[in-house]
Design an enzyme around this catalytic site. Sequence first.
Site, PDB file in Angstrom:
ATOM      1  N   ASN A  17      -0.876   2.949  -6.241  1.00  0.00           N
ATOM      2  CA  ASN A  17       0.289   2.263  -5.657  1.00  0.00           C
ATOM      3  C   ASN A  17       0.062   0.772  -5.866  1.00  0.00           C
ATOM      4  OD1 ASN A  17       2.326   1.166  -4.155  1.00  0.00           O
ATOM      5  ND2 ASN A  17       1.484   1.783  -2.157  1.00  0.00           N
ATOM      6  N   TRP A  18       0.802   0.214  -6.806  1.00  0.00           N
ATOM      7  CA  TRP A  18       0.566  -1.186  -7.180  1.00  0.00           C
ATOM      8  C   TRP A  18       1.215  -2.187  -6.240  1.00  0.00           C
ATOM      9  CZ3 TRP A  18       1.278  -1.235 -13.276  1.00  0.00           C
ATOM     10  CH2 TRP A  18       0.130  -0.663 -13.848  1.00  0.00           C
ATOM     11  N   LYS A  19       2.053  -1.718  -5.343  1.00  0.00           N
ATOM     12  CA  LYS A  19       2.738  -2.613  -4.403  1.00  0.00           C
ATOM     13  C   LYS A  19       3.412  -3.757  -5.179  1.00  0.00           C
ATOM     14  CE  LYS A  19      -0.453  -0.993  -0.982  1.00  0.00           C
ATOM     15  NZ  LYS A  19      -1.019  -1.115   0.325  1.00  0.00           N
ATOM     16  N   HIS A 102       6.533   4.866   2.939  1.00  0.00           N
ATOM     17  CA  HIS A 102       5.239   4.176   3.027  1.00  0.00           C
ATOM     18  C   HIS A 102       5.221   3.317   4.300  1.00  0.00           C
ATOM     19  CE1 HIS A 102       1.955   1.415   2.189  1.00  0.00           C
ATOM     20  NE2 HIS A 102       1.514   2.307   1.320  1.00  0.00           N
ATOM     21  N   GLU A 174      -1.382   8.967   5.332  1.00  0.00           N
ATOM     22  CA  GLU A 174      -1.862   7.588   5.254  1.00  0.00           C
ATOM     23  C   GLU A 174      -1.902   6.977   6.654  1.00  0.00           C
ATOM     24  OE1 GLU A 174      -1.618   5.774   1.114  1.00  0.00           O
ATOM     25  OE2 GLU A 174       0.100   5.118   2.265  1.00  0.00           O
ATOM     26  N   GLY A 180      -5.236  -0.858   3.591  1.00  0.00           N
ATOM     27  CA  GLY A 180      -5.509  -2.265   3.297  1.00  0.00           C
ATOM     28  C   GLY A 180      -6.507  -2.903   4.245  1.00  0.00           C
ATOM     29  N   SER A 220      -7.513   2.682   2.076  1.00  0.00           N
ATOM     30  CA  SER A 220      -8.817   2.088   1.727  1.00  0.00           C
ATOM     31  C   SER A 220      -9.701   3.003   0.878  1.00  0.00           C
ATOM     32  CB  SER A 220      -9.565   1.639   2.991  1.00  0.00           C
ATOM     33  OG  SER A 220      -8.825   0.627   3.651  1.00  0.00           O
ATOM     34  N   GLY A 241      -4.307   2.141  -3.187  1.00  0.00           N
ATOM     35  CA  GLY A 241      -3.653   0.840  -3.273  1.00  0.00           C
ATOM     36  C   GLY A 241      -4.504  -0.156  -4.028  1.00  0.00           C
TER      37      GLY A 241
HETATM   38  P1  PGA Z   1      -5.062   0.700   0.141  1.00  0.00           P
HETATM   39  O1  PGA Z   1      -3.504   1.081   0.136  1.00  0.00           O
HETATM   40  O2  PGA Z   1      -5.744   1.685  -0.760  1.00  0.00           O
HETATM   41  O3  PGA Z   1      -5.119  -0.709  -0.387  1.00  0.00           O
HETATM   42  O4  PGA Z   1      -5.537   0.823   1.545  1.00  0.00           O
HETATM   43  C1  PGA Z   1      -3.086   2.427   0.165  1.00  0.00           C
HETATM   44  C2  PGA Z   1      -1.593   2.487   0.193  1.00  0.00           C
HETATM   45  O5  PGA Z   1      -0.959   1.550   0.678  1.00  0.00           O
HETATM   46  O6  PGA Z   1      -0.986   3.462  -0.284  1.00  0.00           O
END
Ligand code: PGA
Length: 263
Positions: A17-19, A102, A174, A180, A220, A241
């Site tokens: 997930n590149w956001k 999300h 999640e 994050g 994470s 992420g």
């Molecule tokens: P993260 O994000 O791996 O940076 O915690 C996961 C996500 O938002 O899907």
Amino acid sequence: MGRIMAKKTTKCFLVGNWKMYKTIDQAVEFIDKIAPMTQDASCQVMLAVPFTAIKTLSERAKDTNIIIGAQNMNDASEGAFTGEVAAVMLKDAGAQFVLIGHSERRQLFHEDNSFINRKVLRALECDLQPLLCVGETYEQHQEGKSHDVIKSQLSECLQGCPKDAAKNLMVAYEPVWAIGTGLAATPKLVDAAMEQISEALTEIFDAKSAKGVPLLYGGSVSPNNAQDFLNSDEIEGLLIGSASLAPESFAKIISLRQNSPTS
Ligand code: PGA
């Protein structure tokens, strides 16, 4: 519709997930680096990329083992919704799946279960595979409410889905407190959540259909902890992420899967 299938013997999905990261050039550079190592991947590699990169990347990924998707969509088929993107437009650009619900969308953009439900129904109607995200906040976790929260998110977000929709659905657990933060959930806790998700899906669909829905963990995930999750029988993939942004760390997670005993 063509369901995104992992290889039969090795049901595992690794989803980046590149956001809100990467220009088109940066995205192309990433995919060119990663593509050769996904050819023999014993898992299905998927990337949820910014809208602007979907068309270029889906063309670039054509002869690879990488599937391109989007991170969000609107529930309407079309209309006067400035700044929004419809499912049919994502399909047209080459997306095969879409993240829906999300926690960043829920928290920062105030999306509720009923809006998310309408998006899921629209995605299914447009032949776009929804990857529905559910998970409790830190406070809900501390108060022992995780089970109830996950259950109600699933039942409200999947309301009105026909039974046969289960075969086109993916679900990611999640926990909001793990996203994050560098504070991943433990595999034991995730296993328990996966059981609860399976139970809820069985109530919504039926046992056989529920079993076919891939259940992913996200929050994470890094090259340092991915193996622990990949070793679990309950976890059928990872939603990644920050560790999906650098080709090196994403590649490392793919290679862990390739070397894991279950692959
Ligand atoms: P993260 O994000 O791996 O940076 O915690 C996961 C996500 O938002 O899907």
